[in-house]
Design a protein around this motif. Structure first.
Motif, PDB file in Angstrom:
ATOM      1  N   ASP A 181      -5.476 -17.219   2.319  1.00  0.00           N
ATOM      2  CA  ASP A 181      -4.568 -18.393   1.696  1.00  0.00           C
ATOM      3  C   ASP A 181      -4.219 -18.442   0.482  1.00  0.00           C
ATOM      4  N   VAL A 182      -5.356 -18.488  -0.369  1.00  0.00           N
ATOM      5  CA  VAL A 182      -5.452 -18.516  -2.077  1.00  0.00           C
ATOM      6  C   VAL A 182      -6.298 -17.649  -2.731  1.00  0.00           C
ATOM      7  N   ALA A 183      -5.332 -16.803  -3.656  1.00  0.00           N
ATOM      8  CA  ALA A 183      -6.093 -16.294  -4.572  1.00  0.00           C
ATOM      9  C   ALA A 183      -6.666 -16.851  -5.659  1.00  0.00           C
ATOM     10  N   ARG A 184      -7.942 -16.707  -6.189  1.00  0.00           N
ATOM     11  CA  ARG A 184      -8.467 -17.665  -6.895  1.00  0.00           C
ATOM     12  C   ARG A 184      -8.925 -16.901  -8.539  1.00  0.00           C
ATOM     13  N   CYS A 185      -8.646 -15.654  -8.570  1.00  0.00           N
ATOM     14  CA  CYS A 185      -8.651 -14.797  -9.784  1.00  0.00           C
ATOM     15  C   CYS A 185      -7.820 -13.845  -9.785  1.00  0.00           C
ATOM     16  N   GLN A 186      -7.513 -13.226 -10.940  1.00  0.00           N
ATOM     17  CA  GLN A 186      -6.847 -11.925 -10.809  1.00  0.00           C
ATOM     18  C   GLN A 186      -7.638 -10.987 -10.622  1.00  0.00           C
ATOM     19  N   GLY A 187      -7.173 -10.076  -9.745  1.00  0.00           N
ATOM     20  CA  GLY A 187      -7.853  -8.913  -9.178  1.00  0.00           C
ATOM     21  C   GLY A 187      -8.791  -9.237  -8.069  1.00  0.00           C
ATOM     22  N   GLU A 188      -8.437 -10.283  -7.390  1.00  0.00           N
ATOM     23  CA  GLU A 188      -9.171 -10.632  -6.014  1.00  0.00           C
ATOM     24  C   GLU A 188      -8.356  -9.807  -4.995  1.00  0.00           C
ATOM     25  N   PRO A 189      -8.871  -8.871  -4.187  1.00  0.00           N
ATOM     26  CA  PRO A 189      -8.224  -8.039  -3.411  1.00  0.00           C
ATOM     27  C   PRO A 189      -7.503  -8.954  -2.146  1.00  0.00           C
ATOM     28  N   VAL A 190      -6.299  -8.966  -1.810  1.00  0.00           N
ATOM     29  CA  VAL A 190      -5.675  -9.511  -0.783  1.00  0.00           C
ATOM     30  C   VAL A 190      -4.983  -8.697   0.179  1.00  0.00           C
ATOM     31  N   ALA A 191      -4.895  -7.706  -0.210  1.00  0.00           N
ATOM     32  CA  ALA A 191      -4.314  -6.590   1.209  1.00  0.00           C
ATOM     33  C   ALA A 191      -5.047  -5.431   0.932  1.00  0.00           C
ATOM     34  N   MET A 192      -5.058  -4.660   2.001  1.00  0.00           N
ATOM     35  CA  MET A 192      -5.740  -3.313   1.849  1.00  0.00           C
ATOM     36  C   MET A 192      -4.738  -2.121   2.719  1.00  0.00           C
ATOM     37  N   VAL A 193      -4.662  -0.956   2.183  1.00  0.00           N
ATOM     38  CA  VAL A 193      -4.134  -0.176   2.630  1.00  0.00           C
ATOM     39  C   VAL A 193      -4.768   1.060   3.143  1.00  0.00           C
ATOM     40  N   VAL A 194      -4.909   1.532   4.313  1.00  0.00           N
ATOM     41  CA  VAL A 194      -5.803   2.630   4.470  1.00  0.00           C
ATOM     42  C   VAL A 194      -4.875   3.890   4.747  1.00  0.00           C
ATOM     43  N   ALA A 195      -5.274   4.717   4.263  1.00  0.00           N
ATOM     44  CA  ALA A 195      -4.063   6.035   4.570  1.00  0.00           C
ATOM     45  C   ALA A 195      -4.999   7.478   4.200  1.00  0.00           C
ATOM     46  N   GLU A 196      -4.076   8.246   4.681  1.00  0.00           N
ATOM     47  CA  GLU A 196      -4.706   9.674   4.554  1.00  0.00           C
ATOM     48  C   GLU A 196      -5.294   9.983   3.167  1.00  0.00           C
ATOM     49  N   SER A 197      -4.610   9.902   2.066  1.00  0.00           N
ATOM     50  CA  SER A 197      -5.258   9.904   0.943  1.00  0.00           C
ATOM     51  C   SER A 197      -5.164   8.913  -0.189  1.00  0.00           C
ATOM     52  N   ARG A 198      -5.833   8.910  -0.997  1.00  0.00           N
ATOM     53  CA  ARG A 198      -5.849   7.705  -2.022  1.00  0.00           C
ATOM     54  C   ARG A 198      -4.425   7.535  -2.558  1.00  0.00           C
ATOM     55  N   ALA A 199      -3.717   8.436  -3.118  1.00  0.00           N
ATOM     56  CA  ALA A 199      -2.457   8.619  -3.770  1.00  0.00           C
ATOM     57  C   ALA A 199      -1.510   7.833  -2.798  1.00  0.00           C
ATOM     58  N   GLN A 200      -1.513   8.431  -1.351  1.00  0.00           N
ATOM     59  CA  GLN A 200      -0.583   7.615  -0.409  1.00  0.00           C
ATOM     60  C   GLN A 200      -1.068   6.209  -0.161  1.00  0.00           C
ATOM     61  N   ALA A 201      -2.283   5.730  -0.319  1.00  0.00           N
ATOM     62  CA  ALA A 201      -2.730   4.413  -0.049  1.00  0.00           C
ATOM     63  C   ALA A 201      -2.320   3.653  -1.401  1.00  0.00           C
ATOM     64  N   GLU A 202      -2.214   4.240  -2.621  1.00  0.00           N
ATOM     65  CA  GLU A 202      -1.698   3.414  -3.619  1.00  0.00           C
ATOM     66  C   GLU A 202      -0.113   3.473  -3.736  1.00  0.00           C
ATOM     67  N   ASP A 203       0.558   4.224  -2.995  1.00  0.00           N
ATOM     68  CA  ASP A 203       1.841   4.371  -3.132  1.00  0.00           C
ATOM     69  C   ASP A 203       2.388   3.143  -2.112  1.00  0.00           C
ATOM     70  N   ALA A 204       1.575   2.872  -1.080  1.00  0.00           N
ATOM     71  CA  ALA A 204       1.936   1.853  -0.040  1.00  0.00           C
ATOM     72  C   ALA A 204       1.383   0.616  -0.599  1.00  0.00           C
ATOM     73  N   VAL A 205       0.131   0.471  -1.478  1.00  0.00           N
ATOM     74  CA  VAL A 205       0.176  -0.827  -2.152  1.00  0.00           C
ATOM     75  C   VAL A 205       1.165  -1.371  -2.795  1.00  0.00           C
ATOM     76  N   GLU A 206       1.909  -0.412  -3.722  1.00  0.00           N
ATOM     77  CA  GLU A 206       3.226  -0.716  -4.422  1.00  0.00           C
ATOM     78  C   GLU A 206       4.281  -1.393  -3.575  1.00  0.00           C
ATOM     79  N   ALA A 207       4.264  -0.988  -2.070  1.00  0.00           N
ATOM     80  CA  ALA A 207       5.161  -1.298  -1.357  1.00  0.00           C
ATOM     81  C   ALA A 207       4.860  -2.739  -0.607  1.00  0.00           C
ATOM     82  N   ILE A 208       3.933  -3.186  -0.745  1.00  0.00           N
ATOM     83  CA  ILE A 208       3.436  -4.612   0.063  1.00  0.00           C
ATOM     84  C   ILE A 208       4.414  -5.545  -0.842  1.00  0.00           C
ATOM     85  N   GLU A 209       4.896  -6.259  -0.014  1.00  0.00           N
ATOM     86  CA  GLU A 209       5.726  -7.562  -0.751  1.00  0.00           C
ATOM     87  C   GLU A 209       4.856  -8.894  -0.325  1.00  0.00           C
TER      88      GLU A 209
END
Ligand SMILES: Cc1cc2nc3c(=O)[nH]c(=O)nc-3n(C[C@H](O)[C@H](O)[C@H](O)COP(=O)(O)OP(=O)(O)OC[C@H]3O[C@@H](n4cnc5c(N)ncnc54)[C@H](O)[C@@H]3O)c2cc1C
Lengths: 787, 288
Positions: free
Chosen positions: A105-133
């Motif tokens: 519901d609410v994020a209560r500090c900067q840096g609190e994780p709110v969504a997670m991508v699980v992918a074949e590589s960390r780089a791909q996971a980071e690419d996908a994190v950027e695509a979460i809206e």
């Protein structure tokens, strides 16, 4: 004759660490070195805001990117992971709401994780994190701890009515009268900046859930494997004995790796959901925003003294902001609690009043980091002591001599109710003054002052909490073991396996345990093999924290060793047709007691025990495996003491502080490996230097952490480290046969106070003083009125 | 902290580099020592589609001395410059600055051209180039051109380099007799970027300075020449009154923006301390 003065004792010797060649040859196994089949990688979308409602998360685009296996939100994780509440019941009145690995519901500090991508590589996971809206609705944030309790300030948990997490008060009753009767009173407000641990290996884990076995294996860079096992079993609803936590090599921890982090918990939850191993390695930027911070305190304190410089009373008020939750399971109240318990602890203080308040705020969570509370308690107490000495015109060393607890006055109890079993403040101070040649240094300082060179000498006496009993956490309901265990197993070729519940973080624990095991049993160092950090293998224990590993874990090793030796000698006596008292086991040889005459090599005995039991009398049941557990009983904590000194030069034009030399005399009881104790002191002092002069987690006015790289968050480097001279006084504790207390945190606890006092000593002739850490050039120049 | 994916091209010659840059257009970025670019990639601050690696172009690494002065090639590593006897002799200002740049491991990879092309206003080398009146040599699709250092640095991370251009190096004028250099910077820790620093080069004759180029770094968006300070000392005996006047002139020379490790007020104060210390060094300078 005790085991310690046996001719072959390894105790008190600076043997090299057995894991050294492995680590220096690059054969260590840190979490990132582990590759499992079908392994996936996690990356997190973290809140960019200090406080914001999550209106909507659209993961559709991210989920369709190459390599992405699943995108999970707080709701998905909450379906399999029960929330946790970070309060300890013995810190009465403490409150913190249920916390989820990722909020829905609410994020209560900067840096609190709110969504997670699980992918074949960390780089791909980071690419996908950027695509979460994410659609955010920003909420007003409570950032300043000073204002957190004011009406009108945003309340982070509306059900609580205000942002108070916990308040504690101590009052011995006669404080006002003592201040009224005082010859002199000094008062100061001290500010301590937030900082963090900066481990060389960041937080890291691999979670591997087997649906077939309903079992979870976690490879983990951490301090307390059994604690994590308990947390995961209860939150993820996996049977506890089917949760295995394995800590191979750990690249530093400092208290950072002993908490319940949302990203780590979500990784374990995702592994259960997906049934595939998932690796999460915090990168340096996420470490800065998501590792625990510590030390954000403001303390106002005053001290009353009589005309001879005897302390009459101490009063203080501590305020600290801990982020939006109290951390599970240790709580974020302990630093404040320690400050109330420890301030002024080295001294006879007849009257004491203290208030501590812990408040919620929209910043990263704070919790226990190396020397919890000590750097603050010591800086406040020692700062006041120096002010008082100056006010009555007494040398600060003499002032300490008059007020430090006498070495022959134990056991005794401090104003805050801490019970001391046996300390050596006076002896330690005397040794320190001699080591640093105090009088000569004062003369040098005075001579240089005439030339416009401002050098300062700062002293800091301290006590340190070590070897804690269950009074630390267990009584408060936390599933954190205060006891620890050791299993010693002598195998067929006379190799000695030592399995212990305490853990190696890079501090040299394996060396210390090897020394104790080899000495207690009577084998050579080379035949001992250490096993730590595996909940499937080692006895149940607490791990490494609060300077407990050697004092508690080591005693379990000693006791197991003494019993194993007894069994070996019993069998040997039957084989050699003599009495056990006539024999000894020395360097893996059965010898005639008091001689070096070998009667039988140990491997001959183990060979018989395992392969040719027919040669043994029938009434002997050979069991060369012993487990012993040890707990501290008579005291809540086994305190240590020490004293440090800093010699430095302040450039009064630039405000730069140059550390010239640092001394530390500490008393950790029996020092098993003096070199490792020295290294603990030195490393700790360096972290103390960081807090005193450099390290600072700086937030902007919108609650954004701006120090998120190693170029912005400054840690001391070799050039910034002065020469450090370490001395020891040994007062073994009577609470154990080993007599060892802890040594892991003293350096960090005392160094900032010594440095602050030295800066103020240097500035004194200019009528300036500093009261903030880190004491940056800006702070010093402001104190001097130059900017 | 993983870079977004990119492709990689090796440039075998200057012409090849220009061609590759032209082919890939604005999506391409030059890779030199990588000490600034690699972190920017990993932080996802820089997102080039193609990296054009110029490291194979051996010619670009040369440090050449001739009658015109010293030419430092763009690919000369910081460590090469630091340990070059010719630089020590011909460009003592640069030699004094080199040990202050980062740490040895970074100096082993980081390049002269990278430091200049990056245009970090806190960097040492740009200030030295401006103080010494260096000329940057630039290759591009339309051929080569030169830009004086004073015009090359255009703002925070901004230089006169156009897209598709490659920095070849810098030509420093030959050392002139009577000229003395001074370098000083203040950093929180050894090896950090400066809180404030200055590179100075001027003619010193019988205790009087003339033609002084006193160039600050980390106090603005590019190297800042302290003109008022230079005027205040021009031809005057370097006594306390002159130095006071020079420091006072900084008020109009500098308007430093604050950053994480130094507020604007602190930077101003430290700039004054630096000026005083460096001018005092000139005042007590022996020889030359
Ligand atoms: C911890 C740390 C501390 C540092 N401290 C300092 C310091 O105190 N002072 C300091 O000055 N620097 C410092 N640096 C930066 C270092 O000096 C870099 O090496 C330098 O800034 C960039 O040089 P590079 O060769 O690594 O360039 P790269 O990182 O490869 O490139 C940097 C930029 O320049 C461009 N570029 C490179 N070469 C050319 C060329 N020939 N033509 C056109 N464009 C080009 C690239 O496309 C890129 O945009 C530090 C770096 C680190 C990591």
């Amino acid at each position: 004759m005790t085991v310690f003065d046996a001719p072959n004792s390894y105790i008190g010797r600076s043997i090299p660490r057995p894991n050294l060649s492995r680590l220096t040859q690059g054969r260590g196994t840190f979490v990132d070195d582990i590759e499992l089949a079908r392994m996936l990688h996690a990356a997190f979308l973290r809140s960019p805001h200090a406080h914001a409602r999550i209106v909507k998360i659209d993961t559709g685009k991210a989920a369709r990117l190459p390599g992405v296996v699943r995108v999970l939100t707080g709701t998905d994780i909450a379906a399999v992971f029960k929330p946790y509440v970070g309060v300890l019941t013995h810190l009465q009145g403490m409150r913190s709401p249920p916390q989820h690995p990722m909020p829905a519901d609410v994020a209560r500090c900067q840096g609190e994780p709110v969504a997670m991508v699980v992918a074949e590589s960390r780089a791909q996971a980071e690419d996908a994190v950027e695509a979460i809206e994410v659609e955010w609705e920003e909420l007003p944030a409570a950032l300043d701890m000073e204002r957190a309790l004011e009406p009108g300030e945003p309340v982070i948990h509306p059900d609580f009515g205000n942002n108070l997490c916990w308040e504690r008060n101590i009052d011995t009753g006669g404080v006002d009268a003592a201040f009224a009767a005082a010859h002199a009173v000094v008062e100061e407000t001290f500010h301590f900046g937030r900082h963090t641990g900066v481990t060389l290996e960041p937080r890291a884990l691999i979670a591997d859930y087997s649906k077939a076995e309903e079992a979870l294996t976690v490879y983990y860079s951490g301090q307390s494997p059994h604690m994590l096992q308990g947390t995961l079993a209860s939150r993820l609803q996996v049977q506890e004995h089917k949760v295995r936590v394995v800590c191979k090599d750990v690249g530093g921890s400092f208290g950072i790796k002993i908490h319940t982090y949302g990203d780590e918990m979500a990784t374990c939850a995702a592994a259960k959901i997906l049934g595939r191993p998932i690796k999460f390695i915090a990168d340096r930027q996420e470490s800065f925003v998501a590792d625990i911070h510590a030390r954000d305190h403001r303390v106002t304190a005053r001290l009353a003294v009589d005309k001879d410089g005897h302390i009459l009373a101490l009063e203080m008020d501590d305020l600290t902001g801990i982020g939006p939750f109290s951390m599970f399971p240790r709580s974020s109240g302990v630093e404040c609690n320690q400050i109330l318990n420890l301030t002024g602890g080295p001294y006879r203080i007849p009257q004491y009043r203290a208030r501590g308040r812990v408040v919620f705020q929209n910043k990263a969570m704070m919790c226990q980091y190396r020397a919890v509370g000590h750097p603050i308690a010591v800086a406040v107490g020692e700062g006041l002591v120096d002010l008082a000495a100056a006010k009555i015109g007494m040398d600060p060393a003499e002032f300490r001599r008059r007020n430090l607890l006498p070495d022959d006055g134990y056991p005794c109890k401090s104003a805050a109710g801490m019970r001391f079993e046996g300390l050596s403040h006076q002896a330690a101070l005397a040794k320190l003054l001699k080591l640093m040649d105090y009088d000569k240094l004062r003369a040098e300082q005075a001579a240089l002052r005439k030339k416009g060179i401002y050098r300062g000498i700062g002293l800091a006496s301290m006590i340190e909490v070590t070897n804690p009993s269950p009074m630390f956490y267990g009584v408060g309901g936390a599933r954190i073991a205060a006891q620890d265990g050791c299993t010693l197993r002598l195998d067929a070729a006379a190799g000695l396996h030592c399995l212990t519940g305490v853990t190696e973080q890079g501090q040299g624990l394996e060396a210390v345990m090897t020394q104790i095991a080899a000495t207690a049993v009577g084998v050579t160092l080379a035949c001992v093999r250490m096993h730590t950090g595996d909940t499937d293998k080692t006895p149940y224990g607490g791990g490494t924290w609060a300077s407990r590993a050697t004092g508690i874990g080591g005693e379990a090793v000693l006791q197991a060793g003494i019993e194993l030796k007894r069994r070996v000698l019993e069998i040997a006596a039957r084989l050699l047709k003599t009495k056990p008292e006539e024999l000894d086991l020395v360097e893996s040889k059965i010898v005639k007691r008091g001689t070096s005459e070998q009667l039988m090599p140990l491997y001959e005995l183990t060979r018989i025990v395992y392969y040719r039991t027919n040669e043994l009398p029938d009434d002997i049941q050979p069991e060369l495996v012993v487990t012993r557990h040890y707990r501290v009983k008579d005291y809540a904590f086994v305190f240590t003491n020490g004293v440090q000194a800093s010699y430095l030069e302040v450039d009064t034009d630039t405000g730069f502080v140059r550390l010239l030399k640092h001394w530390c005399v500490e008393d950790c009881g029996r020092a098993i490996n003096p070199k490792l104790v020295d290294e603990q002191c030195r490393g700790g002092i360096v972290q103390g230097i960081g807090g005193a002069l450099y390290e600072h987690c700086i937030y902007d006015e919108r609650g954004q952490l701006v120090t998120t790289t190693m170029a912005d968050y400054l840690v001391p480097m070799p050039v910034e480290m002065p020469e450090m001279e370490i001395g020891h006084v040994e007062t073994p504790t009577q609470t154990s046969a080993l007599g060892a207390k802890g040594a892991g945190e003293a350096g960090t606890g005392g160094a900032p106070a010594a440095i602050l006092n030295a800066i103020n000593d240097a500035l004194a002739p200019l009528g300036a003083k500093v009261n903030a850490q880190p004491s940056t050039p800006e702070v010093v120049l402001k104190a001097l009125g130059k900017i | 902290m993983k870079a977004p994916s990119f492709s990689y091209e090796r440039a075998e010659s200057v012409a090849n580099a220009i061609e590759l840059l032209a082919r890939h257009g604005p999506d391409a970025q030059i890779l030199a020592g990588g000490q600034s670019l690699m972190p920017m990639l990993n932080f996802r601050v820089a997102r080039p589609a193609v990296l054009v690696d110029i490291n194979p172009i051996a010619d670009l690494a040369a440090i050449r001395v001739d009658k015109k002065g010293v030419f430092i090639g763009a690919l000369a590593r910081h460590a090469d410059i630091e340990h070059s006897g010719e630089v020590a002799e011909q460009l003592p200002l640069v030699a004094a600055a080199m040990p202050q740049i980062a740490h040895p491991a970074i100096r082993n990879r980081g390049t002269f051209g990278g430091s200049c092309a990056l245009g970090d206003p806190a960097a040492e080398l740009p200030a030295c180039c401006v103080a010494l009146g260096a000329e940057f040599r630039i290759a591009g699709p339309k051929g080569e051109r030169s830009v004086p250092a004073a015009k090359f640095f255009a703002g925070v991370y901004t230089t006169a380099l156009e897209p598709g251009e490659l920095l070849l190096g810098a030509q420093f004028p030959a050392r002139q007799p009577g000229y003395v250099s001074r370098f000083l910077e203040l950093t929180r820790r050894h090896g950090d970027y400066a809180m404030v620093g200055a590179a100075a080069h001027g003619r010193l004759d019988k205790g009087r300075l003339s033609d002084l180029k006193f160039v600050y770094f980390a106090v603005g968006d590019r190297p800042i020449m302290a003109m008022g300070l230079a005027r205040a000392v021009e031809g005057k005996p370097l006594d306390a009154a002159t130095i006071d006047a020079a420091v006072a002139a900084l008020k109009d020379d500098l308007d430093p923006p604050g950053d994480l490790h130094a507020s604007s007020v602190l930077k101003r104060h430290l700039a004054g301390v630096i000026a005083r210390r460096m001018l005092n060094e000139y005042a007590t300078h022996k020889g030359a």
